[in-house]
Design an enzyme around this catalytic site. Structure first.
Site, mmCIF file in Angstrom:
data_model
loop_
_atom_site.group_PDB
_atom_site.id
_atom_site.type_symbol
_atom_site.label_atom_id
_atom_site.label_comp_id
_atom_site.label_asym_id
_atom_site.label_seq_id
_atom_site.Cartn_x
_atom_site.Cartn_y
_atom_site.Cartn_z
ATOM 1 N N SER A 217 0.843 -1.196 0.000
ATOM 2 C CA SER A 217 0.000 0.000 0.000
ATOM 3 C C SER A 217 0.873 1.238 0.000
ATOM 4 O O SER A 217 1.961 1.250 0.592
ATOM 5 C CB SER A 217 -0.911 0.020 1.232
ATOM 6 O OG SER A 217 -1.578 1.262 1.341
ATOM 7 N N TYR A 230 -2.069 0.031 10.538
ATOM 8 C CA TYR A 230 -2.200 -0.493 9.176
ATOM 9 C C TYR A 230 -1.034 -0.054 8.290
ATOM 10 O O TYR A 230 -0.424 -0.878 7.587
ATOM 11 C CB TYR A 230 -3.519 -0.018 8.567
ATOM 12 C CG TYR A 230 -3.642 -0.313 7.097
ATOM 13 C CD1 TYR A 230 -3.837 -1.609 6.643
ATOM 14 C CD2 TYR A 230 -3.555 0.716 6.151
ATOM 15 C CE1 TYR A 230 -3.936 -1.887 5.281
ATOM 16 C CE2 TYR A 230 -3.660 0.452 4.801
ATOM 17 C CZ TYR A 230 -3.847 -0.846 4.373
ATOM 18 O OH TYR A 230 -3.940 -1.118 3.030
#
Length: 345
Positions: A217, A230
């Protein structure tokens, strides 16, 4: 006269720099300097053009994915988190390209639905499912391993797709997260894919050539507020991918097992409803672009040209400007989520 002497005394400190500036200007005006400048400029422009052409080529080159579709009994791919969004797109595209697919998820009803839909779309492919909750710490990856050993064919591709913020609310301060929520994020995004890769590596080595695709990501590259845990796991996945790739090369398996991390930016999915003009794509676009990157020599890269362009544009912004923009955007997202939660009560 006194005024001239006073001016000379006051400004004589500039005499030396002015003298050397004149010398430099004279040298620059010489034929040798002009020729050198032209040569250097041509080289710089040539290198920039080469890098741009190489960038374009990586997104239009023919895919070499079929290298991994080589098993007579049927080449299998495992896709984790395959019931929605990007995971569903991975499964769909791999089936379209001739692979049998083992669909992983934690919801058996969703898995059965996706399996039936893909089976109807690709009747010549074999599809199977395995239920395992990646957010748990009681070794759910073992269920996937057990299923792989029962497949009527050989596993050649592992797509570590499962992940996400996977907690509610999505945007919250790190201090506000409960210990169980933190464990959920860490288990889903870091522990599960690393443990599963460890279990399946011996099988992938035996069935070489084989491929491991980890989903990263863009949050790994920026300080994203309200997604600290995250974002940290995605940075971990990038480091894990680099180290595993280097380890396979050290073991002379680099040409037999390819490891790649696809950096994902804004993509439509069940957990992401945010739209950004030009830069937002759907899961199918992302997966098709990513599969086109197979065996291009890079370990960490964007799967789609729009995301690569977005990263380039963002990289041009001064650090404080970018940080201020991110802070404003994330504050807004957090506020919107809080408002929606309050209205639903």
């Amino acid at each position: 006269m006194d005024n001239r002497e006073e001016l000379y005394k006051r400004f004589r400190i500039f005499a030396v720099p002015i003298y050397y500036l004149q010398r430099i200007y004279g040298l620059w005006r010489s034929e040798t300097a002009q020729l050198t400048t032209a040569v250097v400029g041509t080289i710089v422009i040539g290198l920039a053009a080469y890098r741009f052409a190489l960038f374009i080529w990586t997104f239009i080159r023919p895919s070499t994915l079929q290298r991994y579709c080589h098993v007579e009994t049927g080449s299998w791919a495992v896709v984790t988190g395959a019931t929605d969004g990007i995971g569903r797109a991975w499964a769909d595209e791999l089936a379209a390209r001739g692979f049998n697919v083992l669909l992983h998820g934690r919801n058996p009803e969703k898995l059965d639905r996706v399996k039936k839909e893909l089976a109807a779309k690709y009747p010549r492919r074999t599809l199977d499912t395995v239920v395992a909750d990646a957010s748990r710490a009681d070794h759910p990856e073992q269920a996937v391993m057990d299923k792989v050993t029962q497949l009527p064919g050989k596993l050649v591709i592992l797509v570590n797709n499962v992940g996400g913020a996977v907690v509610s609310p999505t945007y919250q301060t790190h201090a506000a997260m409960t210990p169980s929520s933190i464990d959920t994020v860490l288990n889903t995004n870091a522990r599960f894919p690393v443990q599963l890769t460890s279990l399946l590596l011996p099988i992938l080595k035996e069935n070489k050539p084989s491929l491991i695709l980890n989903c990263g990501s863009a949050t790994a590259n920026f300080g994203i507020p309200y997604l600290a845990a995250y974002s940290g796991t995605k940075a971990f996945i990038e480091g894990f991918t680099r180290s595993l790739d280097a380890e396979l090369e050290a073991e002379f398996l680099h040409k037999d097992i390819e490891v790649k991390c696809i950096t994902i930016n804004n993509t439509r999915s069940a957990g992401n409803k945010t739209e950004m003009p030009v830069f937002t794509i759907d899961g199918g676009e992302l997966v098709r672009g990513s599969l086109g990157k197979v065996r291009d020599g890079e370990v960490i890269e964007f799967g789609h040209w729009r995301h690569a362009l977005q990263a380039f544009v963002v990289g041009l912004l001064p650090g404080p400007v970018l940080r201020g923009y991110l802070l404003d955007q994330m504050r807004e997202r957090k506020a919107v989520e809080e408002d929606e939660t309050a209205k639903s009560r």
